[in-house]
Design a protein around this motif. Sequence first.
Motif, short mmCIF file in Angstrom:
data_model
loop_
_atom_site.label_atom_id
_atom_site.label_comp_id
_atom_site.label_asym_id
_atom_site.label_seq_id
_atom_site.Cartn_x
_atom_site.Cartn_y
_atom_site.Cartn_z
N SER A 162 43.46 33.75 35.55
CA SER A 162 43.31 32.54 36.36
C SER A 162 43.22 31.30 35.47
CB SER A 162 42.07 32.67 37.26
OG SER A 162 42.16 31.78 38.33
N ASP B 44 36.60 30.56 26.34
CA ASP B 44 36.24 31.89 26.86
C ASP B 44 35.18 32.51 25.96
OD1 ASP B 44 37.53 34.04 28.99
OD2 ASP B 44 36.47 34.99 27.32
N ASN B 45 34.26 33.21 26.58
CA ASN B 45 33.13 33.76 25.82
C ASN B 45 33.49 35.00 25.01
OD1 ASN B 45 33.40 34.92 28.51
ND2 ASN B 45 31.65 36.19 27.97
N HIS C 97 39.77 40.29 32.34
CA HIS C 97 39.91 41.73 32.60
C HIS C 97 41.25 42.26 32.11
CE1 HIS C 97 37.27 40.92 36.38
NE2 HIS C 97 36.51 41.11 35.32
N SER D 143 47.81 47.21 36.71
CA SER D 143 49.21 47.10 37.13
C SER D 143 49.43 45.88 38.01
CB SER D 143 49.60 48.34 37.94
OG SER D 143 49.43 49.51 37.17
N ALA E 289 30.67 28.49 27.98
CA ALA E 289 30.29 27.21 28.59
C ALA E 289 28.88 27.34 29.18
CB ALA E 289 31.28 26.83 29.67
N SER F 102 39.73 34.93 40.62
CA SER F 102 40.00 35.79 41.79
C SER F 102 38.79 35.82 42.73
CB SER F 102 40.37 37.21 41.33
OG SER F 102 39.33 37.77 40.57
N THR G 270 45.48 40.28 40.52
CA THR G 270 46.10 39.30 39.63
C THR G 270 46.71 38.15 40.41
OG1 THR G 270 46.52 41.02 38.01
CG2 THR G 270 47.93 39.06 37.89
#
Length: 628
Positions: A99, A121-122, A129, A150, A382, A602, A610
């Motif tokens: 995302s 991003d941490n 994922h 998938s 963050a 999501s 996805t």
Amino acid sequence: MGMNRRITRRDFLNGVAVGIGALGYASLNDFAPGLQNASRVGGGSDKTDPPALTGMRGSAPGSFDVAHALRDGNFWETAGAPADTHETYDLVVVGGGISGLAAAYFFRKHAGNSSRILILDNNDDFGGHARRNEFRVGGRLLLSNGGTQSIESPSEYSDVAQRVLQDLGVQTKTFYKAYHQTLYSHLGTACFFDKETFGQERFVPGMGSTPWPEFLKKCPLPGKVQLEIARLYGEKKNYLSGLSKEEKHARLAKISYAGFLTEICKADPGVLPFFQTYTHDLYAVGIDAVSALACYRNPDDYGACHYAGFEGMDLGGDEEKEEPYIFHFPDGNASIARLLVRSLISEAVSGHTMEDVVTTRADYSKLDQSSSPIRIRLNSTAVRVQHPDPIESAKEVEVSYVQKGTLKKVKGKSCVLACYNSMVPYLCPELPEKQKEALRYCVKEPFIYTHVAIRNWTAFHKLGIRQIVSPGSYHSFTMLDFPVSLGAYQFPSNPQEPMVLFMLRTPCKPGLPRRDQYRMGRFELLSTPFSEFELNIREQLNRMLTPAGFDSARDIAAITVNRWAHGYAYEYDSLFDPHWAPEERPCVIGRKQFGRISIANSDAAASAYTNAAIDQAYRAVQEQVKGV
Ligand SMILES: Cc1cc2nc3c(=O)[nH]c(=O)nc-3n(C[C@H](O)[C@H](O)[C@H](O)COP(=O)(O)OP(=O)(O)OC[C@H]3O[C@@H](n4cnc5c(N)ncnc54)[C@H](O)[C@@H]3O)c2cc1C
């Protein structure tokens, strides 16, 4: 069982991490993932190539400690003021999953190639994922999906999401050839009964392929239970014959599958342990907490467990033919994340096609370069996202984050929060109370996707199986990896070749409401040390496969435990959630734009897919480009 072999990165710290709140918050240096990782031993340890790291991955040790300190309310006590990086961006994105990456992609499409974007991003890897696992066994590269598996039902993707895939060069028709659809066709499903649950240990092949009465006779189940399960599969009865289709759907929506079996099909409760984990792969809880209607509508992806009792119910809907479950890159949807990164920062993931991305080694040193308009900053959590001025007149957003123990801040004209939505109230405490409450509603589903690299798969071949259902065991499901050869990557099609096994565990507490089961499961997941996972993996594989010559000590080459403490987005369920009007759903209230901040992920669609992550990124970016 080979527990002492130097084959994996062992994690001695992760069991402690969950108790960080109780231990108290010492200093920012305690939250530097790099430092903690250094104390592990063995296995793949090239930190410049995170997919090749083995041991505890997914929510890796050290990656979530800052976030948990923030949750526990003790972060700001000692944090001090953030150091100003003097960096300003057109867009700052929090969360480098599909995302967040898609948000950067959409924003650049709108604002042009020179727009400046930062993604925080941490984790030590991008993709959220959608993570890649790599193994090398005897010089051979083996790939697997650390999480997102998938592209499910691509024809149902929105036009926006389909266009993204096309733009990235993903041709879903390629998978019809790349996915070896007949390789396992002579291999079936076995059920493993453990003595702790079923009184006797027994491995019974032929599940789903042998007629049920014949299969059940071989199982260590009381005769009466065998007859009952055979009846449920065989009698094809309309158990609610007095009701219309709509009434039947309404009834099945309000009863669990366990309740359906015992109350509607009138089965002996002794059948329940056999069926208990049928729902684990899709819902991360057992049949006590999933509605019968959901089971009817969503048979599992692996084709291992076919739900009993629905065949004679005349429930309709059978005419829809599902797309095959074959749209799988060798590293799962990590390839989509990698293609997104390639489109944003071409030097980081070289190449041009959906085929060559599979074997390209990403250059992590190119992700965060001052010369690049788009930057991805890993190991950066963050902690605060705020408008420095009144929201109506604010011209920018300040984003504070902790990177390797240092608290810093950047500015952005807009911000998209593509992180877990339940994290947002901690980042933006000034959000309206109703919105924060809605964001907290999402309790993500914990999953453990373990991949075990084995030196050959002759035991599976000998037993004539490709997957094992094990309803009472630590892992409820084990299977040979998806057989996909793409580009230069060749899947191990010969049983003498090394192979990756997938093992599933979804820790939960049957009997509790679904979201409480997830909370309890998450606690278990985060407090289990790698050594305990490893012991269970080795022991279970030995118990299931030793008669076919498998030996954990000899045959296991490496283990990666992908623990996803915050896994699937919470999807509303007719058993436990009210029936909201669409605009009253918590995900809709929670994702409301807040000035220059928009919310993606999501979670914002309450849909663990996805395409939902991409669609929500599109909406969030549209809000900003229209509103700013
Ligand atoms: C085990 C598993 C298997 C799945 N399989 C499939 C599948 O086969 N098909 C499918 O379509 N979907 C699947 N999904 C669903 C998957 O979640 C979505 O497909 C999609 O990848 C979610 O992307 P996202 O960007 O919304 O969230 P995420 O992937 O969760 O990304 C969010 C990122 O934000 C980071 N973050 C959170 N807080 C902060 C912070 N404060 N600061 C910085 N970073 C932060 C997180 O660590 C994470 O990296 C699966 C999910 C799991 C867990």
